[in-house]
Design a protein around this motif. Sequence first.
Motif, PDB file in Angstrom:
ATOM      1  N   ARG A 325     -50.306 -28.342  54.644  1.00 57.77           N
ATOM      2  CA  ARG A 325     -51.024 -27.099  54.907  1.00 57.77           C
ATOM      3  C   ARG A 325     -50.671 -26.002  53.908  1.00 57.77           C
ATOM      4  O   ARG A 325     -50.900 -24.818  54.158  1.00 57.77           O
ATOM      5  CB  ARG A 325     -50.756 -26.643  56.344  1.00 57.77           C
ATOM      6  N   ASN A 328     -52.444 -27.662  47.582  1.00 53.61           N
ATOM      7  CA  ASN A 328     -52.481 -29.026  47.054  1.00 53.61           C
ATOM      8  C   ASN A 328     -53.255 -29.089  45.743  1.00 53.61           C
ATOM      9  O   ASN A 328     -54.242 -28.376  45.554  1.00 53.61           O
ATOM     10  CB  ASN A 328     -53.149 -29.963  48.060  1.00 53.61           C
ATOM     11  N   ILE A 344     -57.435 -28.865  54.406  1.00 50.94           N
ATOM     12  CA  ILE A 344     -56.609 -28.964  53.200  1.00 50.94           C
ATOM     13  C   ILE A 344     -57.094 -27.953  52.163  1.00 50.94           C
ATOM     14  O   ILE A 344     -58.301 -27.784  51.945  1.00 50.94           O
ATOM     15  CB  ILE A 344     -56.612 -30.393  52.627  1.00 50.94           C
TER      16      ILE A 344
END
Length: 562
Positions: A325, A328, A344
């Motif tokens: 969380r 990314n 995401i």
Amino acid sequence: MKSKKNEKDLMVSRQDLSLPMKTALPQALAERIELYPENKRRPVNKTVFKNNYFQLTYNTRNHSMAISSKGDLVYSAIPYDTARNYIQRAAIQYLLHPEEIRRYIELHQTTVEKYLTLSIFQVTGNRVDEQSFEVKQAYNAIMQNPLLEIQVAGRLMQHDETGPLSANLAGKFLFSENVKTGIAGYLSEYLNFVVQLANSLPLMIDGKEVQLLESAGQDQQLIEQGLTIHSDIDSALSLLPQEVKSGIENALVAADSAIVNTQPLLRSEYGEELSRLRENYIAHSVHPDEAEKYFKNVHSAENRNLINVVSDIHAKDGKLPFLNRHFNILAGDVSDSHVRDEEIAGVYVIGGHELVDILPETTDRSDEQWDKWRPFFNYEWFKELLQDPDEAWYLLPTGDHPFYEVVKTELAARFPKMNLLNNGSLIHEGIRYIGLTIPVALVKRKKVQQQFILKSLEKLLGEDTEIPTVIVSHAPLFNELSLLPETSEAYNKDYICEEPKIEKLFEKYTIIGAIHGHHHIPASSRRFKKTEFSGKRLFVVCSIYSKVNTGFELMSLLQEVK
């Protein structure tokens, strides 16, 4: 030798030692090289340290060091045994943290018992239950034999990273069969050598990589991942067989003497026997995809990296196999099953498999779902994408084609919190990320590809030359900024940077690193390196998904810049 214990998960700390050496050799290594006459006729791989069975060599081209066994020593009599690097890593970790190796095996007890059940059937022809006395007895035998325990831990690392094992399971897991493989003798000599080496030179050894101790600086956590002269190995010595313990203790006292404490398998003595064994070998193989359903994943799917890099997930069940969380960086080939994830966040660049995964599931091309794709119907590469994607990859247009913008739009709908960077950029916490669409390495069209890279970078870098910048692409930009080793079958020596203006851009702007995927480089090989390009030192990261590698924490490299 002494060091503090590292209580973190064994598998988290596996391969971040892969910083390349500085070009200038320390005096200690230079003096060792002078001791070996054979180095005068070796322009590249110089011997630095050796004993009867192993040697440390220094590569003068890429300024790296590597441990290798000498010609007569056999690692394993098992044909196609691919676990050597994993077992060597487990051996180093056993020296440092034997209790964690034990816990790692215990965590995988169900998997080990599954393999033992198959192993017993291979040897006896009897089908036994995983809860049977025979299986429990074989499991206990592993825990009573440290050299086998190290091997099993290494194979479990391989299992976690690449999928279930196959072929000659009996020799890998049953003590009665394992003693015939020669691996225990190899391990004994390997342990002797690395202790000799660490006690003689300022090095850090993790089982695959060898790094100068000074390269780790003051990072105590990084130092503790490998064997050094400061490591405390007393606990491991108390558990190892007496002959192995004696050999290692002798290595500590006389690091320059060659030590022999068990009988390794030597080609000169067992050559014909080895040839017969391998010639008559019958593989007991099951494809990993078939075996996967029988094994339980014991690792957490949650990833707490603050800036998490991962690629080549190839998710097949419609959802991401991990949870993060934070921020990314998905470097392509994420989905093979129309994955959606509304939570995401971060940046996402397009890989090759996205080009097929975003297409409609219906084969009826008159359906309105195909309307957005109709402009591409007559292209040969698009026809191949529909019929045989493996034949289409190297026909794909370079990354400035309108097709990729449609792909981006489709992916953005599936990942609403991700920033799809189709030749775009984003600033996050003071770092600029540039995402280039390079689904595959177009070696034969390298000139066109690099003109696209140059044009895109000129546009995206703009006027700000000071902001730290990371370039993300699925396939690497070129060999100079790729983690793929030259020894790989996928390596192409022609995929080099031949556009001097790209190097000029790197000189002008504060480009600090590059991230790629594509080549499926396992974490055990390494997830990052430092390299020289355009007169500056950059990092290169490649972090593919596996059960024990749900991403690489980029923050540690970014903090070096900040």
